[in-house]
Design an enzyme around this catalytic site. Sequence first.
Site, PDB file in Angstrom:
ATOM      1  N   ALA A  19      47.636  57.278  71.903  1.00 18.34           N
ATOM      2  CA  ALA A  19      48.037  58.238  72.935  1.00 18.34           C
ATOM      3  C   ALA A  19      47.207  59.503  72.787  1.00 18.34           C
ATOM      4  O   ALA A  19      46.917  59.933  71.669  1.00 18.34           O
ATOM      5  CB  ALA A  19      49.521  58.555  72.766  1.00 18.34           C
ATOM      6  N   CYS A 105      56.181  52.790  67.099  1.00 23.08           N
ATOM      7  CA  CYS A 105      55.975  54.239  67.220  1.00 23.08           C
ATOM      8  C   CYS A 105      57.026  55.002  66.403  1.00 23.08           C
ATOM      9  O   CYS A 105      58.225  54.821  66.609  1.00 23.08           O
ATOM     10  CB  CYS A 105      56.016  54.654  68.693  1.00 23.08           C
ATOM     11  SG  CYS A 105      55.720  56.420  68.875  1.00 23.08           S
ATOM     12  N   GLY A 206      45.436  49.468  59.796  1.00 24.75           N
ATOM     13  CA  GLY A 206      45.794  50.525  58.849  1.00 24.75           C
ATOM     14  C   GLY A 206      44.721  50.765  57.827  1.00 24.75           C
ATOM     15  O   GLY A 206      44.358  49.886  57.053  1.00 24.75           O
ATOM     16  N   ASP A 207      44.148  51.985  57.882  1.00 30.01           N
ATOM     17  CA  ASP A 207      43.199  52.445  56.871  1.00 30.01           C
ATOM     18  C   ASP A 207      41.839  51.776  56.914  1.00 30.01           C
ATOM     19  O   ASP A 207      41.176  51.653  55.877  1.00 30.01           O
ATOM     20  CB  ASP A 207      43.782  52.306  55.456  1.00 30.01           C
ATOM     21  CG  ASP A 207      44.951  53.251  55.227  1.00 30.01           C
ATOM     22  OD1 ASP A 207      45.195  54.083  56.118  1.00 30.01           O
ATOM     23  OD2 ASP A 207      45.595  53.149  54.182  1.00 30.01           O
ATOM     24  N   GLY A 229      41.858  52.498  64.469  1.00 29.66           N
ATOM     25  CA  GLY A 229      42.367  53.649  65.207  1.00 29.66           C
ATOM     26  C   GLY A 229      41.605  54.909  64.875  1.00 29.66           C
ATOM     27  O   GLY A 229      40.551  55.201  65.458  1.00 29.66           O
ATOM     28  N   ARG A 230      42.116  55.663  63.880  1.00 35.29           N
ATOM     29  CA  ARG A 230      41.588  57.010  63.617  1.00 35.29           C
ATOM     30  C   ARG A 230      40.088  57.023  63.348  1.00 35.29           C
ATOM     31  O   ARG A 230      39.402  57.971  63.731  1.00 35.29           O
ATOM     32  CB  ARG A 230      42.365  57.635  62.453  1.00 35.29           C
ATOM     33  CG  ARG A 230      43.780  58.037  62.855  1.00 35.29           C
ATOM     34  CD  ARG A 230      44.640  58.301  61.650  1.00 35.29           C
ATOM     35  NE  ARG A 230      44.837  57.085  60.852  1.00 35.29           N
ATOM     36  CZ  ARG A 230      45.418  57.059  59.674  1.00 35.29           C
ATOM     37  NH1 ARG A 230      45.840  58.181  59.145  1.00 35.29           N
ATOM     38  NH2 ARG A 230      45.567  55.906  59.018  1.00 35.29           N
TER      39      ARG A 230
HETATM   40  C1  FMN Z   1      46.514  60.161  67.800  1.00 38.23           C
HETATM   41  C2  FMN Z   1      47.158  58.819  67.613  1.00 38.23           C
HETATM   42  C3  FMN Z   1      47.844  58.234  68.666  1.00 38.23           C
HETATM   43  C4  FMN Z   1      48.460  56.980  68.498  1.00 38.23           C
HETATM   44  N1  FMN Z   1      49.089  56.395  69.573  1.00 38.23           N
HETATM   45  C5  FMN Z   1      49.607  55.141  69.452  1.00 38.23           C
HETATM   46  C6  FMN Z   1      50.146  54.462  70.580  1.00 38.23           C
HETATM   47  O1  FMN Z   1      50.138  54.962  71.711  1.00 38.23           O
HETATM   48  N2  FMN Z   1      50.656  53.212  70.369  1.00 38.23           N
HETATM   49  C7  FMN Z   1      50.654  52.620  69.130  1.00 38.23           C
HETATM   50  O2  FMN Z   1      51.123  51.492  68.990  1.00 38.23           O
HETATM   51  N3  FMN Z   1      50.122  53.241  68.055  1.00 38.23           N
HETATM   52  C8  FMN Z   1      49.590  54.462  68.194  1.00 38.23           C
HETATM   53  N4  FMN Z   1      48.986  55.053  67.115  1.00 38.23           N
HETATM   54  C9  FMN Z   1      48.865  54.316  65.864  1.00 38.23           C
HETATM   55  C10 FMN Z   1      47.524  53.571  65.804  1.00 38.23           C
HETATM   56  O3  FMN Z   1      47.445  52.614  66.836  1.00 38.23           O
HETATM   57  C11 FMN Z   1      47.354  52.858  64.440  1.00 38.23           C
HETATM   58  O4  FMN Z   1      48.405  51.954  64.267  1.00 38.23           O
HETATM   59  C12 FMN Z   1      47.357  53.840  63.272  1.00 38.23           C
HETATM   60  O5  FMN Z   1      46.568  54.987  63.539  1.00 38.23           O
HETATM   61  C13 FMN Z   1      46.848  53.158  61.990  1.00 38.23           C
HETATM   62  O6  FMN Z   1      45.540  52.686  62.152  1.00 38.23           O
HETATM   63  P1  FMN Z   1      44.252  53.497  61.556  1.00 38.23           P
HETATM   64  O7  FMN Z   1      44.485  53.627  60.073  1.00 38.23           O
HETATM   65  O8  FMN Z   1      43.088  52.628  61.897  1.00 38.23           O
HETATM   66  O9  FMN Z   1      44.248  54.820  62.228  1.00 38.23           O
HETATM   67  C14 FMN Z   1      48.398  56.305  67.258  1.00 38.23           C
HETATM   68  C15 FMN Z   1      47.703  56.915  66.201  1.00 38.23           C
HETATM   69  C16 FMN Z   1      47.078  58.128  66.358  1.00 38.23           C
HETATM   70  C17 FMN Z   1      46.316  58.732  65.203  1.00 38.23           C
END
Ligand code: FMN
Length: 319
Positions: A19, A105, A206-207, A229-230
Site C-alpha cells: 500500500a 495485514c 520476508g527479508d 517487498g521492501r
Molecule cells: C509500505 C508497505 C506496505 C505494505 N502493504 C501491504 C499490502 O497492501 N498488502 C499486504 O499483504 N502486505 C503489505 N505489506 C507487506 C509486504 O507485502 C511484505 O509481506 C512485507 O514487507 C515482508 O516482505 P519484505 O521483507 O520483502 O519487505 C506492506 C509492506 C510495506 C513495507
Amino acid sequence: MKKIGKVNIENPLVLAPMAAINCPAFRLLCKQHGAALIYSPMIHCNSLVNLYNSDKEKCLNTLIDFEETEKPFTAQIVGSDPKYLGEAANILSEYADILDINFGCPDGDILATKAGAFFVKHPEQMDKVLNTVLDNTNLPVTAKIRTGWDEKSINALEVSKKLEDFGLSAIAIHGRTRKQGYSGKANWDIIKEVKEKVNIPVIGNGDIFKPGSAKAMIDQTNCDFVMIGRAAIGNPFIFSRTKYLLKHGNNCPEPTKEDVIKSFFDFVELFNKQKRHKFTELRDHAMWFVKGLEKAKSLKNNIIKQKDEESLLKFMRSI
Ligand SMILES: Cc1cc2nc3c(=O)[nH]c(=O)nc-3n(C[C@H](O)[C@H](O)[C@H](O)COP(=O)(O)O)c2cc1C
C-alpha cells in the site's frame, strides 16, 4: 514456466503487495526488470464496491488502475464483510488474473474491522470469506498469511492446509507473526514446513534484501516463488539482478549511479502515463531511488525541498 491455477508465470519473482508504494508506474518498472507476477496494493472491498457503484470511472482511475501490460496481475482484497467481499471479487475478476485475500495485514485500523491478520487469530472465521470469494470468481484465488498471531500461536501449517482444502491455488507466507509486525527476523523454517506439507504453490516472503537472499530462500525452503517487498522500493534492480543470479549462478554488478538515475527517469516516463498523478508520490519515489547512493542523506534533504515536478527532475538530472 510456473503456474498458479491456469495462469502461467514466467519466473519465480513476485512483487509484494505494498500500500502507498505499488502505483502502476512502479509495478510496471518492476515488471520491466523481471518481476513475473505483480500484486496490487491491498484494496478494501467496501471502498471498492462503494466507489465502483457510485463512480465507476473514478474507481477505474484509482482503485482498479491495472494496466494490460502488467499481466499476469494479482489484485489483493482485504475486508471481512462477505457481501462486500463477494461483490469485490466479482468486480475485480473482470480486470485481474488472480485474486488474493489479505489475511496478514497487522494494521490496527484493519484489525479493528476484523480483517487482515485478524483471520490468522481466528482461522475458523476464514470460511465465510473463502466461500464468498470463491463463489464470485472463476479466477485462481490465493491468500497471503503470516506465520501466526504471536510466537505462542504459530499456525501457518494448519491455516495453509485449510486454504488448500478450500481450493485455493497458492499461498503466500510472510514469515513473521502479526505481533512481530516488521521487526525481528522472518522465519523461513515455517515456509519450508508448509512447502513440504501442501500440494499447491507456496510463495515465500520476508527479508529478501539481496539477490543472494532470494536464492537462499528458494534453496532453503524449496518454495515455488519468492515475493519481494521492501527491497524493491526505489530498487527495481533487485528483480533483474536476482533473475541474473538464478540463471547464471553468479552475481551481476551492482547498479551504478547512472543506472539508478536512468531507472528513475524510466519510472518518470511511466508515471507521466498513469492516470493518477500526484507530485508528492513522484517525490517519494525519487527519495527511495537515491537511498543507496553516496551522500544519500544530503540528496534526500534536497529532494524533499523540491516543490514541483520540473525542479525535482532538474535536480535528479544534476546528481
Ligand atoms: C509500505 C508497505 C506496505 C505494505 N502493504 C501491504 C499490502 O497492501 N498488502 C499486504 O499483504 N502486505 C503489505 N505489506 C507487506 C509486504 O507485502 C511484505 O509481506 C512485507 O514487507 C515482508 O516482505 P519484505 O521483507 O520483502 O519487505 C506492506 C509492506 C510495506 C513495507
